[in-house]
Design an enzyme around this catalytic site. Structure first.
Site, mmCIF file in Angstrom:
data_model
loop_
_atom_site.group_PDB
_atom_site.id
_atom_site.type_symbol
_atom_site.label_atom_id
_atom_site.label_comp_id
_atom_site.label_asym_id
_atom_site.label_seq_id
_atom_site.Cartn_x
_atom_site.Cartn_y
_atom_site.Cartn_z
ATOM 1 N N SER A 1 39.312 5.241 67.119
ATOM 2 C CA SER A 1 38.592 5.825 65.872
ATOM 3 C C SER A 1 37.656 4.518 65.333
ATOM 4 O O SER A 1 37.037 3.891 66.232
ATOM 5 C CB SER A 1 39.723 5.876 64.589
ATOM 6 O OG SER A 1 39.168 6.248 63.386
ATOM 7 N N LYS B 1 35.853 10.587 63.517
ATOM 8 C CA LYS B 1 36.610 9.515 63.773
ATOM 9 C C LYS B 1 37.849 9.567 62.654
ATOM 10 O O LYS B 1 38.857 9.488 63.185
ATOM 11 C CB LYS B 1 35.855 8.127 63.334
ATOM 12 C CG LYS B 1 34.876 7.786 64.641
ATOM 13 C CD LYS B 1 35.637 7.769 65.904
ATOM 14 C CE LYS B 1 34.673 7.195 67.049
ATOM 15 N NZ LYS B 1 35.101 7.059 68.466
ATOM 16 N N TYR C 1 29.600 11.375 62.576
ATOM 17 C CA TYR C 1 30.307 10.394 63.424
ATOM 18 C C TYR C 1 31.580 9.930 62.647
ATOM 19 O O TYR C 1 32.680 9.868 63.227
ATOM 20 C CB TYR C 1 29.497 9.161 63.428
ATOM 21 C CG TYR C 1 30.272 8.089 64.331
ATOM 22 C CD1 TYR C 1 30.461 8.241 65.806
ATOM 23 C CD2 TYR C 1 30.600 6.791 63.859
ATOM 24 C CE1 TYR C 1 30.966 7.240 66.571
ATOM 25 C CE2 TYR C 1 31.107 6.038 64.571
ATOM 26 C CZ TYR C 1 31.443 5.901 66.067
ATOM 27 O OH TYR C 1 32.113 5.035 66.516
#
Length: 253
Positions: free
Chosen positions: A142, A160, A156
């Site tokens: 992550s 994660k 993004y």
């Protein structure tokens, strides 16, 4: 940490964090399938690891967001070594962009690699681990951006954060087969890519409470612990490795 003869698949491992994880696993006696999208990086990484630990590492270049390739990679590991014990879904891409103009192709590319790639690699590996009846370990990479907002990283960061929820949910699915699943969330880390920015190390040293960004060894050490036998009763958890940055969250700007 009991890695002798364990079989591991690590994606996104041609350089940086993934490469360091492979190198340290090899030094502990693992057999590794090292994946990277770039064939040259894959080959050079495998050669470097095998120079230190002969025959410990096999390369498999390809797109870790391609589901057919993912399944082929797991099948190859089974064909070559007869089993899969550890899977580290480390591959990911970062595509910056302003939310108001962020293009759909960037959004879906991030979700394909970061999320679908991790999900289906875990699925293919878990099917084999269940057949083996000897357990296994799955680890997702992550990011601190899944915990703290970063400008121009909405997609993004979203991908994660989703990986951490995936790990929690898979506890329900996988625990009965003695498969544990966790995530690590690296903060600023010195890699070949980040060092392309000449200000990166100074900037993150200034705003990180521990006074420096992470090294790849800092991240790899945490990863190895979570896929080791010492962590078999740890599952559904996320470990942030950021020198304390998320506690203060000072913007690099």
């Amino acid at each position: 940490m009991s890695f002798k003869n364990k079989v591991a698949i690590v994606t996104g491992a041609g350089q940086g964090i993934g490469f360091e994880i492979c190198k340290e696993l090899a030094s502990e006696g693992s057999k590794i399938i090292l994946n990277d999208l770039d064939p040259e990086l894959t080959n050079s990484a495998v050669a470097e690891i095998n120079k230190l630990n002969e025959g410990s590492c096999t390369g498999m270049a390809g797109d870790s967001g391609d589901i057919a390739f993912i399944r082929k990679m797991v099948a190859f590991a089974i064909e070559k070594f007869g089993r899969v014990d550890i899977v580290i879904a480390n591959a990911g891409i970062t595509l910056f962009g302003d939310f108001f103009t962020y293009p759909p192709e960037s959004f879906f590319k991030i979700m394909q690699v970061n999320l679908a790639g991790s999900f289906f690699l875990a699925q293919a590996a878990a099917v084999q681990m269940r057949l083996q009846q000897s357990g296994g370990s799955i680890l997702f990479t992550s990011s601190v951006t899944g915990h703290q907002a970063h400008k121009n990283l909405a997609a993004y960061g979203m991908s994660k954060a989703a990986l951490e929820m995936l790990a929690k949910n898979l506890v329900i699915e996988l625990s009965q087969y003695r498969i544990n699943v966790n995530t690590i969330a690296p903060g600023a880390t010195l890699t070949e890519r980040t060092l392309e920015d000449p200000d990166y190390q100074n900037t993150w040293s200034r705003i990180t409470p521990m006074g420096r960004p992470a090294s790849v060894s800092d991240i790899a050490g945490a990863a190895l612990f979570l896929v080791s036998d010492k962590a078999k009763h740890i599952t559904g958890q996320n470990l942030i490795i950021d020198g304390g940055w998320t506690s203060v969250s000072v913007s690099p700007e």
